[in-house]
Design a protein around this motif. Sequence first.
Motif, PDB file in Angstrom:
ATOM      1  N   SER A   1       0.826  -1.227   0.000  1.00  0.00           N
ATOM      2  CA  SER A   1       0.000   0.000   0.000  1.00  0.00           C
ATOM      3  C   SER A   1       0.852   1.267   0.000  1.00  0.00           C
ATOM      4  O   SER A   1       0.517   2.265   0.661  1.00  0.00           O
TER       5      SER A   1
ATOM      6  N   ASN B   1       1.948   0.151   4.787  1.00  0.00           N
ATOM      7  CA  ASN B   1       1.794   1.587   5.021  1.00  0.00           C
ATOM      8  C   ASN B   1       0.906   1.873   6.230  1.00  0.00           C
ATOM      9  O   ASN B   1       1.086   2.871   6.937  1.00  0.00           O
ATOM     10  N   ASP B   2      -0.055   0.963   6.493  1.00  0.00           N
ATOM     11  CA  ASP B   2      -0.951   1.168   7.632  1.00  0.00           C
ATOM     12  C   ASP B   2      -0.414   0.525   8.914  1.00  0.00           C
ATOM     13  O   ASP B   2      -1.143   0.360   9.888  1.00  0.00           O
TER      14      ASP B   2
END
Length: 523
Positions: free
Chosen positions: A208, A255-256
């Motif tokens: 991501s 990314n999270d």
Amino acid sequence: MSKNEIDILKKALVREREARKQAEKILEEKSRELYTLSRKLKHDLNETTSELKGVFDNLVDAYVLMDIKGNVLKMNDTATTLFGYNPENEKINVVKLIYKEDMAYAMQSFSQLVKNGAFSDYQARVNTKNNGVRSVHINASIIKNEEGKPIGAQGIVRDITQQLANALKLEEQQKQLTAIVNNSSLGIVLTQYGKIIQTNKAFEEMLSYSKKELQEKEVQDISLAEDYSVSRGLMEALNKGEIDNFSVNKRYVKNDKTTIWARTNVAAVRDKKGAIKYQVALVEDISEDLKLEKERKQLILDLERKNRDLNDFAHIVSHDLKSPLRGMDTLINWIQEDYASAFDEKAKDTFRMLLNKVDKMDSLIDGILKYSSIDKTDKGNENVNLQELVTSVIDILHIPKNVLVNIKNPLPNIKGDTSRLQQLFQNLLNNAINAIDKEKGLVYVDFEDNKTHWKFSISDNGKGIAEVYTKKIFEIFESLGDKDTSTGIGLSIVKKIVEFYDGDIWVTSKVGKGTTFHFTLKK
């Protein structure tokens, strides 16, 4: 004139003659020096001209000299080979060499040449006598006279046909590679000493991140700390040349901030000296696979536990059921013996039927135990002589006088458990014998040697089985025989043994003609 004056004049004449002789001597020496120098300059000039001619003739690129109207005056050997023309033998104008579709561009470039005095990096196509159309690169300059007026032009011509073809081929290969990389389901990452250089779409979607965001990071930034230490050690070995590739399962940080498990295969890209230039990594998300594997292992553990429970339950039930059955059998026999004189034939038949039911129940319990214990026994590694085993089975079976059991071909030796294989053949042979309804019954045992399996068949000429029942008969408690004597477990046991040895079993039959049971056992 006085004597003194005459003496002075004589002395002056003597000095003048001596001076003239001295001047003539100097002039002679200077003339000799000038002649020697002249000869040396002429030699050097000839030598230089010869050297220049050698350079001209052996110039790697083609050299062309022409007048201002485009008439070719001179070509070196390379130019003659390229164009196929020799201006010493034939007249040729450069217009003849220009490819038709490039004519306007060529005229425009020639005007620029005359105006500016030179041009470089001119690229066009030319016609040649023997080599067809070729692509060339030209650097050219104008030749002027003493008054500065253009009188001709010269150019260095390089054949770049193959170079352009190679560049086109490389460009096409790069497009294909880019398409493969961009459409790959695997993440692909190019790194240089831990720095991310390039990524594909799959890897970007996997974590991501955008391509730009990843190119600002190092591998360490997207790796879980406890996993990175393992891959770092392998990467150091790769950089030292100790290994060329490695594979590792590790976690990446998305990314999270969540993590995924991925199988990462890393390979080195080295230069000619063996030094590392880049590292290429293929990354496959295995999070779901690991989850499924974990569930599979748990399912296997649950099944093993349930099988153990079922097996224990079968033994407990069989023990609890067999005890009263034995009691019933004993009591019935006592009653028959003690009150034999009091019973008529009808009562005695009833007791015999009752005992048969008890025997059937006992056989049913034994069958259930055998069925439940098949996959609990090791497959065995005995070298079983099937010819001897089947022969012994035939000997112990009750075979009516009107039935002939024949082994068509000598049976092979196979690896397995003797008791299980005996159960298998005994059940099938017993079924075949019981199916005989002809005055002359025939039962055949045969086999074929396939690549990975032994294929066996047991055939009879009995009453046959309707097609609707050919699959149903392998289910437990299903029977097509005498409901009073058959437990319906025999063929289910047969099927389970065959599958236990990684084989298959099926039946072909025609009602009134007979039946053949086919089965395979893995070698």
